[in-house]
Write a protein that holds these residues in place. Structure first.
Motif, mmCIF file in Angstrom:
data_model
loop_
_atom_site.group_PDB
_atom_site.id
_atom_site.type_symbol
_atom_site.label_atom_id
_atom_site.label_comp_id
_atom_site.label_asym_id
_atom_site.label_seq_id
_atom_site.Cartn_x
_atom_site.Cartn_y
_atom_site.Cartn_z
ATOM 1 N N ARG A 130 0.837 -1.192 0.000
ATOM 2 C CA ARG A 130 0.000 0.000 0.000
ATOM 3 C C ARG A 130 0.876 1.247 0.000
ATOM 4 N N ILE A 131 0.454 2.234 -0.762
ATOM 5 C CA ILE A 131 1.140 3.522 -0.801
ATOM 6 C C ILE A 131 0.566 4.381 0.321
ATOM 7 N N LEU A 132 1.429 4.879 1.196
ATOM 8 C CA LEU A 132 0.983 5.710 2.317
ATOM 9 C C LEU A 132 0.943 7.183 1.925
ATOM 10 N N ASN A 133 1.917 7.623 1.144
ATOM 11 C CA ASN A 133 1.952 8.967 0.560
ATOM 12 C C ASN A 133 2.964 8.919 -0.583
ATOM 13 N N ASP A 134 3.233 10.042 -1.235
ATOM 14 C CA ASP A 134 4.074 9.988 -2.436
ATOM 15 C C ASP A 134 5.551 9.710 -2.154
ATOM 16 N N THR A 135 5.930 9.580 -0.881
ATOM 17 C CA THR A 135 7.316 9.269 -0.545
ATOM 18 C C THR A 135 7.450 8.026 0.343
ATOM 19 N N THR A 136 6.354 7.314 0.564
ATOM 20 C CA THR A 136 6.395 6.164 1.466
ATOM 21 C C THR A 136 5.413 5.092 1.006
ATOM 22 N N PHE A 137 5.880 3.847 0.995
ATOM 23 C CA PHE A 137 4.974 2.719 0.758
ATOM 24 C C PHE A 137 5.401 1.558 1.636
ATOM 25 N N ILE A 138 4.477 0.633 1.846
ATOM 26 C CA ILE A 138 4.750 -0.543 2.668
ATOM 27 C C ILE A 138 4.433 -1.791 1.852
ATOM 28 N N ILE A 139 5.363 -2.735 1.855
ATOM 29 C CA ILE A 139 5.148 -4.032 1.206
ATOM 30 C C ILE A 139 4.670 -4.995 2.289
ATOM 31 N N THR A 140 3.527 -5.621 2.045
ATOM 32 C CA THR A 140 2.934 -6.509 3.045
ATOM 33 C C THR A 140 2.871 -7.965 2.603
ATOM 34 N N ARG A 141 3.194 -8.213 1.339
ATOM 35 C CA ARG A 141 3.066 -9.581 0.836
ATOM 36 C C ARG A 141 4.091 -9.841 -0.260
ATOM 37 N N CYS A 142 4.664 -11.034 -0.228
ATOM 38 C CA CYS A 142 5.584 -11.498 -1.263
ATOM 39 C C CYS A 142 5.091 -12.867 -1.701
ATOM 40 N N GLU A 143 5.067 -13.105 -2.997
ATOM 41 C CA GLU A 143 4.621 -14.415 -3.475
ATOM 42 C C GLU A 143 5.335 -14.800 -4.758
ATOM 43 N N PRO A 145 4.282 -16.024 -8.112
ATOM 44 C CA PRO A 145 3.020 -16.148 -8.851
ATOM 45 C C PRO A 145 2.883 -17.460 -9.625
ATOM 46 N N HIS A 146 3.985 -18.192 -9.801
ATOM 47 C CA HIS A 146 3.930 -19.447 -10.539
ATOM 48 C C HIS A 146 3.671 -20.639 -9.628
ATOM 49 N N SER A 147 4.178 -20.601 -8.390
ATOM 50 C CA SER A 147 3.972 -21.727 -7.472
ATOM 51 C C SER A 147 2.866 -21.459 -6.459
ATOM 52 N N GLY A 148 2.562 -20.153 -6.239
ATOM 53 C CA GLY A 148 1.552 -19.807 -5.254
ATOM 54 C C GLY A 148 2.110 -19.660 -3.839
ATOM 55 N N ASP A 149 3.413 -19.917 -3.632
ATOM 56 C CA ASP A 149 4.010 -19.741 -2.310
ATOM 57 C C ASP A 149 3.894 -18.276 -1.893
ATOM 58 N N VAL A 150 3.492 -18.032 -0.635
ATOM 59 C CA VAL A 150 3.248 -16.681 -0.136
ATOM 60 C C VAL A 150 3.947 -16.476 1.196
ATOM 61 N N CYS A 151 4.431 -15.264 1.433
ATOM 62 C CA CYS A 151 4.933 -14.887 2.759
ATOM 63 C C CYS A 151 4.422 -13.485 3.071
ATOM 64 N N GLN A 152 4.231 -13.208 4.337
ATOM 65 C CA GLN A 152 3.784 -11.893 4.795
ATOM 66 C C GLN A 152 5.012 -11.043 5.100
ATOM 67 N N GLU A 153 4.950 -9.787 4.770
ATOM 68 C CA GLU A 153 6.053 -8.852 4.954
ATOM 69 C C GLU A 153 5.548 -7.633 5.722
ATOM 70 N N GLN A 154 6.450 -6.839 6.196
ATOM 71 C CA GLN A 154 6.166 -5.519 6.760
ATOM 72 C C GLN A 154 7.365 -4.636 6.464
ATOM 73 N N ASP A 155 7.605 -4.366 5.193
ATOM 74 C CA ASP A 155 8.772 -3.611 4.759
ATOM 75 C C ASP A 155 8.350 -2.203 4.380
ATOM 76 N N LEU A 156 8.801 -1.231 5.155
ATOM 77 C CA LEU A 156 8.448 0.169 4.956
ATOM 78 C C LEU A 156 9.540 0.852 4.131
ATOM 79 N N PHE A 157 9.159 1.419 3.000
ATOM 80 C CA PHE A 157 10.099 2.074 2.093
ATOM 81 C C PHE A 157 9.922 3.583 2.131
ATOM 82 N N HIS A 158 11.069 4.281 2.187
ATOM 83 C CA HIS A 158 11.095 5.736 2.208
ATOM 84 C C HIS A 158 11.804 6.243 0.965
ATOM 85 N N PHE A 159 11.406 7.418 0.521
ATOM 86 C CA PHE A 159 11.965 8.021 -0.679
ATOM 87 C C PHE A 159 13.245 8.788 -0.374
#
Length: 174
Positions: A130-143, A145-159
């Protein structure tokens, strides 16, 4: 004769090494990004416990570049700026498939795919958040797409503003 054998062997090695990339394709279709949800005049970094874990450059043509995070550079963003501008980095970047991907933004959602860094470029990994504002987003899921394996994330990115950005031209995403 020795030269011919060496050339033949080299071609076979190169062709065989292409298999390490696998044949996984991106599921995101390349399309231009014309929005304003995220700034594109720099890069985004994820810092946790005083360490930068990953960096991303996003481009108007829908391509993303996964920059290198390094223990050597630590958490010093000025050193990252110098590294990203170095000729050595720019040359290396063009030949490493694992550093490239595609992204999509819809409203406050971000999704991007890239070839796996640690997996030798295979499989394709999909990150969403999810994009929090134009300089910050958070990644909450990694997968995968070919195998369907999923992991939950909480990676906060700053500009971080950075210019000039590396060119998005590469041989892996036309």
């Amino acid at each position: 004769m020795k030269h011919l054998l060496f050339m033949t062997f080299s071609v076979l090695i190169i062709m065989g090494s292409c298999n390490k990339w696998g044949n996984k394709k991106m599921t995101i279709v390349k399309q231009p990004y014309n929005g304003s949800e995220l700034r594109l005049d720099g890069y985004y970094y994820d810092m946790e416990d005083g360490k930068i874990w990953s960096t991303y450059f996003f481009y108007r043509n829908g391509i993303l570049h996964c920059g290198i995070a390094s223990d050597t550079l630590g958490n010093n963003l000025n050193m990252y700026d110098t590294w990203f501008a170095s000729d050595f980095y720019l040359q290396r970047l063009r030949t490493d498939r694992r550093r490239w991907g595609l992204f999509e933004i819809h409203d406050d959602s971000i999704v991007f795919e890239r070839w796996g860094i640690l997996e030798g470029g295979d499989p394709v990994l999909r990150f969403s958040g999810r994009i929090l504002n134009d300089t910050t987003f958070i990644i909450t899921r990694c997968e995968n797409p070919h195998s369907g394996d999923v992991c939950q994330e909480q990676d906060l990115f700053h500009f971080r503003h950075f210019s000039p950005k590396p060119d998005s031209t590469n041989m892996f995403i036309p």
